[in-house]
Design an enzyme around this catalytic site. Structure first.
Site, mmCIF file in Angstrom:
data_model
loop_
_atom_site.group_PDB
_atom_site.id
_atom_site.type_symbol
_atom_site.label_atom_id
_atom_site.label_comp_id
_atom_site.label_asym_id
_atom_site.label_seq_id
_atom_site.Cartn_x
_atom_site.Cartn_y
_atom_site.Cartn_z
ATOM 1 N N CYS A 65 8.402 7.078 35.062
ATOM 2 C CA CYS A 65 8.804 7.745 36.291
ATOM 3 C C CYS A 65 8.906 6.701 37.400
ATOM 4 C CB CYS A 65 7.776 8.810 36.673
ATOM 5 S SG CYS A 65 8.082 9.590 38.261
ATOM 6 N N CYS A 68 5.916 7.367 40.149
ATOM 7 C CA CYS A 68 4.485 7.097 39.946
ATOM 8 C C CYS A 68 4.179 6.139 38.805
ATOM 9 C CB CYS A 68 3.745 8.416 39.723
ATOM 10 S SG CYS A 68 4.177 9.234 38.168
ATOM 11 N N CYS A 114 8.408 15.141 36.398
ATOM 12 C CA CYS A 114 7.251 14.321 36.047
ATOM 13 C C CYS A 114 6.010 15.187 36.229
ATOM 14 C CB CYS A 114 7.189 13.085 36.938
ATOM 15 S SG CYS A 114 5.682 12.119 36.683
ATOM 16 N N CYS A 117 3.648 13.378 39.304
ATOM 17 C CA CYS A 117 4.027 13.384 40.728
ATOM 18 C C CYS A 117 5.028 14.476 41.086
ATOM 19 C CB CYS A 117 4.549 12.019 41.152
ATOM 20 S SG CYS A 117 6.154 11.560 40.463
ATOM 21 N N CYS A 137 18.229 15.922 29.570
ATOM 22 C CA CYS A 137 19.309 15.310 30.336
ATOM 23 C C CYS A 137 18.679 14.804 31.635
ATOM 24 C CB CYS A 137 20.387 16.355 30.596
ATOM 25 S SG CYS A 137 21.864 15.692 31.362
#
Length: 162
Positions: A65, A68, A114, A117, A137
């Site tokens: 991510c 984070c 995510c 976060c 996707c």
């Protein structure tokens, strides 16, 4: 691995609890992210199809991510779906991604975020390859390819050292 029914249950009832969570004010996100990243990750936007960093990239590594650093996908799970965005068969762990129903734009979809976060990643669909039939996707803007495992956290979904 996850199945479509698992994702529907998570979106309906509750997502797995991550080992840690990052919560910060929107002003901090604006300072951390570029305007394009902020538009996708915090305002649930979408980057242009085919003109993004990882759509046609198949370099080995782990995708994290961008908000984070939490580990999200392995490059081995990436495939060419001709969707215009990077597509993955499954996340790195069951708890890496959280799910919510998304009825925006007159469509009914499952949003992928995510789990640490809550940054918007993209959507998951049930038209992926066998054996589980999932297609994550994902916006390139929301992820970062870590080619060297030494830069990744030692355990998925734990805070990076430093």
């Amino acid at each position: 691995m996850l199945r479509w029914l698992d994702i529907l249950r998570y979106a309906t009832y509750s997502n797995p609890e991550p080992d840690w969570r990052l919560e910060q004010p929107e002003e901090a996100w604006k300072a951390q992210l570029t305007p394009a990243q902020y538009a996708v990750m915090r305002e649930k936007g979408t980057e242009p199809p085919y003109r993004n960093t990882y759509c046609r990239s198949y370099a080995p590594g782990t995708y994290a991510c961008r908000g984070c650093g939490s580990l999200l996908f392995q490059s081995e799970a990436k495939y060419h779906a001709i969707s215009g965005w990077p597509s993955f068969r499954h996340p790195i762990t069951k708890g890496a991604v959280k799910y919510a129903f998304d009825k925006s734009h007159r469509m009914s979809r499952i949003e992928a975020m995510c789990n640490v976060c809550s940054s918007h990643l993209g959507h998951v669909f049930q038209d992926g390859p066998a054996p589980f039939g999932l297609r994550y996707c994902i916006n390139s803007t929301s992820i970062l390819l870590l080619e060297d495992a030494a830069h990744a956290p030692t355990h998925p979904n734990t805070p990076p050292e430093g």
